[in-house]
Design a protein around this motif. Structure first.
Motif, PDB file in Angstrom:
ATOM      1  N   GLN A 125       7.356  12.479 -30.438  1.00 15.60           N
ATOM      2  CA  GLN A 125       5.551  13.614 -30.681  1.00 15.60           C
ATOM      3  C   GLN A 125       6.011  14.946 -31.016  1.00 15.60           C
ATOM      4  OE1 GLN A 125       4.067  11.870 -26.958  1.00 15.60           O
ATOM      5  NE2 GLN A 125       3.353  14.282 -26.758  1.00 15.60           N
ATOM      6  N   MET A 126       4.696  15.253 -31.725  1.00 15.69           N
ATOM      7  CA  MET A 126       5.089  17.335 -31.165  1.00 15.69           C
ATOM      8  C   MET A 126       4.870  17.907 -30.178  1.00 15.69           C
ATOM      9  SD  MET A 126       2.161  19.048 -33.759  1.00 15.69           S
ATOM     10  CE  MET A 126       1.271  20.017 -32.552  1.00 15.69           C
ATOM     11  N   ILE A 127       5.476  17.956 -29.569  1.00 14.73           N
ATOM     12  CA  ILE A 127       5.526  19.356 -28.964  1.00 14.73           C
ATOM     13  C   ILE A 127       5.336  20.805 -28.987  1.00 14.73           C
ATOM     14  CG2 ILE A 127       7.297  17.855 -28.175  1.00 14.73           C
ATOM     15  CD1 ILE A 127       9.674  20.307 -28.388  1.00 14.73           C
ATOM     16  N   GLY A 170       2.667  17.017 -19.440  1.00 18.51           N
ATOM     17  CA  GLY A 170       1.710  16.900 -21.441  1.00 18.51           C
ATOM     18  C   GLY A 170       2.188  17.957 -21.656  1.00 18.51           C
ATOM     19  N   ASP A 171       3.914  17.864 -21.830  1.00 18.03           N
ATOM     20  CA  ASP A 171       4.323  18.974 -22.994  1.00 18.03           C
ATOM     21  C   ASP A 171       5.063  17.319 -24.421  1.00 18.03           C
ATOM     22  OD1 ASP A 171       4.027  20.962 -22.499  1.00 18.03           O
ATOM     23  OD2 ASP A 171       6.212  21.567 -21.950  1.00 18.03           O
ATOM     24  N   HIS A 172       5.436  16.356 -23.412  1.00 16.78           N
ATOM     25  CA  HIS A 172       5.369  14.860 -24.331  1.00 16.78           C
ATOM     26  C   HIS A 172       4.972  13.896 -23.462  1.00 16.78           C
ATOM     27  CE1 HIS A 172       8.015  11.625 -25.706  1.00 16.78           C
ATOM     28  NE2 HIS A 172       8.578  12.973 -26.749  1.00 16.78           N
ATOM     29  N   ARG A 173       4.600  12.466 -24.426  1.00 15.31           N
ATOM     30  CA  ARG A 173       3.893  11.728 -22.995  1.00 15.31           C
ATOM     31  C   ARG A 173       4.493  10.732 -22.209  1.00 15.31           C
ATOM     32  NH1 ARG A 173       2.115   9.826 -27.782  1.00 15.31           N
ATOM     33  NH2 ARG A 173       3.279   9.213 -29.319  1.00 15.31           N
ATOM     34  N   LEU A 174       6.205  11.291 -22.452  1.00 14.70           N
ATOM     35  CA  LEU A 174       7.042  10.196 -21.622  1.00 14.70           C
ATOM     36  C   LEU A 174       7.819  11.135 -20.435  1.00 14.70           C
ATOM     37  CD1 LEU A 174       9.685   8.812 -24.397  1.00 14.70           C
ATOM     38  CD2 LEU A 174       7.813   7.972 -22.357  1.00 14.70           C
ATOM     39  N   VAL A 175       7.148  13.090 -20.102  1.00 16.54           N
ATOM     40  CA  VAL A 175       8.000  13.342 -19.202  1.00 16.54           C
ATOM     41  C   VAL A 175       7.144  13.545 -17.876  1.00 16.54           C
ATOM     42  CG1 VAL A 175       8.372  16.529 -19.059  1.00 16.54           C
ATOM     43  CG2 VAL A 175       9.363  14.644 -21.920  1.00 16.54           C
ATOM     44  N   THR A 176       7.747  13.420 -16.884  1.00 17.13           N
ATOM     45  CA  THR A 176       7.360  13.081 -15.998  1.00 17.13           C
ATOM     46  C   THR A 176       7.705  14.355 -15.010  1.00 17.13           C
ATOM     47  OG1 THR A 176       8.572  11.910 -14.948  1.00 17.13           O
ATOM     48  CG2 THR A 176       6.724  11.009 -15.981  1.00 17.13           C
ATOM     49  N   ARG A 177       8.648  14.953 -15.364  1.00 15.90           N
ATOM     50  CA  ARG A 177       8.757  16.601 -14.993  1.00 15.90           C
ATOM     51  C   ARG A 177       9.391  17.661 -15.394  1.00 15.90           C
ATOM     52  NH1 ARG A 177      14.275  15.949 -14.532  1.00 15.90           N
ATOM     53  NH2 ARG A 177      15.391  14.282 -14.991  1.00 15.90           N
ATOM     54  N   GLN A 178      10.702  18.781 -15.437  1.00 18.40           N
ATOM     55  CA  GLN A 178      10.856  19.653 -15.690  1.00 18.40           C
ATOM     56  C   GLN A 178      12.114  19.245 -15.756  1.00 18.40           C
ATOM     57  OE1 GLN A 178       9.811  23.619 -14.443  1.00 18.40           O
ATOM     58  NE2 GLN A 178      12.176  23.820 -16.196  1.00 18.40           N
ATOM     59  N   HIS A 179      12.255  18.989 -17.592  1.00 18.69           N
ATOM     60  CA  HIS A 179      13.497  19.550 -18.314  1.00 18.69           C
ATOM     61  C   HIS A 179      14.205  20.175 -19.322  1.00 18.69           C
ATOM     62  CE1 HIS A 179      13.613  14.655 -17.102  1.00 18.69           C
ATOM     63  NE2 HIS A 179      12.632  14.659 -18.033  1.00 18.69           N
ATOM     64  N   VAL A 180      15.230  21.278 -19.521  1.00 15.41           N
ATOM     65  CA  VAL A 180      15.377  21.405 -20.354  1.00 15.41           C
ATOM     66  C   VAL A 180      16.722  21.041 -20.609  1.00 15.41           C
ATOM     67  CG1 VAL A 180      17.072  23.913 -20.340  1.00 15.41           C
ATOM     68  CG2 VAL A 180      15.605  23.766 -18.657  1.00 15.41           C
ATOM     69  N   PHE A 181      17.036  20.926 -22.222  1.00 14.93           N
ATOM     70  CA  PHE A 181      17.618  20.099 -23.200  1.00 14.93           C
ATOM     71  C   PHE A 181      18.674  21.219 -24.501  1.00 14.93           C
ATOM     72  CE2 PHE A 181      14.286  16.661 -22.862  1.00 14.93           C
ATOM     73  CZ  PHE A 181      15.284  16.308 -22.315  1.00 14.93           C
ATOM     74  N   HIS A 209       9.161  18.738 -32.999  1.00 12.28           N
ATOM     75  CA  HIS A 209       8.550  17.106 -32.222  1.00 12.28           C
ATOM     76  C   HIS A 209      10.361  16.403 -31.203  1.00 12.28           C
ATOM     77  CE1 HIS A 209       5.225  16.388 -34.925  1.00 12.28           C
ATOM     78  NE2 HIS A 209       6.299  17.686 -35.952  1.00 12.28           N
ATOM     79  N   LEU A 210       9.685  15.639 -31.193  1.00 10.76           N
ATOM     80  CA  LEU A 210      10.922  15.559 -29.998  1.00 10.76           C
ATOM     81  C   LEU A 210      11.270  14.273 -29.605  1.00 10.76           C
ATOM     82  CD1 LEU A 210      14.001  16.847 -27.862  1.00 10.76           C
ATOM     83  CD2 LEU A 210      12.157  16.358 -26.047  1.00 10.76           C
ATOM     84  N   CYS A 211      12.054  13.168 -30.258  1.00 12.23           N
ATOM     85  CA  CYS A 211      12.277  11.606 -29.717  1.00 12.23           C
ATOM     86  C   CYS A 211      13.142  11.229 -28.382  1.00 12.23           C
ATOM     87  CB  CYS A 211      12.849  10.982 -31.324  1.00 12.23           C
ATOM     88  SG  CYS A 211      12.092  11.197 -32.476  1.00 12.23           S
ATOM     89  N   LEU A 212      12.387  10.686 -27.306  1.00 10.04           N
ATOM     90  CA  LEU A 212      13.486  10.943 -26.238  1.00 10.04           C
ATOM     91  C   LEU A 212      13.521   9.075 -26.321  1.00 10.04           C
ATOM     92  CD1 LEU A 212      11.037  12.944 -23.637  1.00 10.04           C
ATOM     93  CD2 LEU A 212      13.599  13.837 -24.337  1.00 10.04           C
TER      94      LEU A 212
END
Length: 110
Positions: A42-44, A63-74, A90-93
């Motif tokens: 999805q779009m981020i 809220g930045d991506h539907r699958l994100v439940t905590r902070q991530h740095v990639f 856009h990001l695919c997890l």
């Protein structure tokens, strides 16, 4: 018999396609699992993306991506970043929020 085979091939081909982004272009099949409602692509927000030397740094919060439940740095090198077709990020997890599979970005300019 030919029509049965043709029908089977059309049905198979429609199953292996990736889902579309909200703006209408299609994510690569390798990147995407699911559909526009349950998929992992999805779009981020552009505010989540920072251009760094030779690539990008993404800082995602819930809220930045539907699958994100905590902070991530990639971090994504420019060499593995795919071209976004709508000038958005856009990001695919997959298979979970800890595993970035594909990142799409608009053309980079410095």
């Amino acid at each position: 018999m030919r029509s049965i085979v043709t029908g089977f091939l059309l049905a198979y081909a429609s199953c292996v396609h990736a889902h579309d982004s909200k703006s209408g272009w299609r994510y690569d099949a390798f990147c995407c699992n699911g559909n526009e409602h349950t998929g992992d692509c999805q779009m981020i927000p552009s505010q989540s993306v920072k251009v760094i030397k030779d690539g990008y740094q993404l800082t995602l919060t819930p809220g930045d991506h539907r699958l994100v439940t905590r902070q991530h740095v990639f971090n994504f090198p420019q060499t593995t970043t795919r071209r976004s077709e709508d000038s958005e990020y856009h990001l695919c997890l997959f298979p979970d929020e800890n595993t970035p599979r594909c990142f799409y970005a608009p053309d980079m300019s410095f």
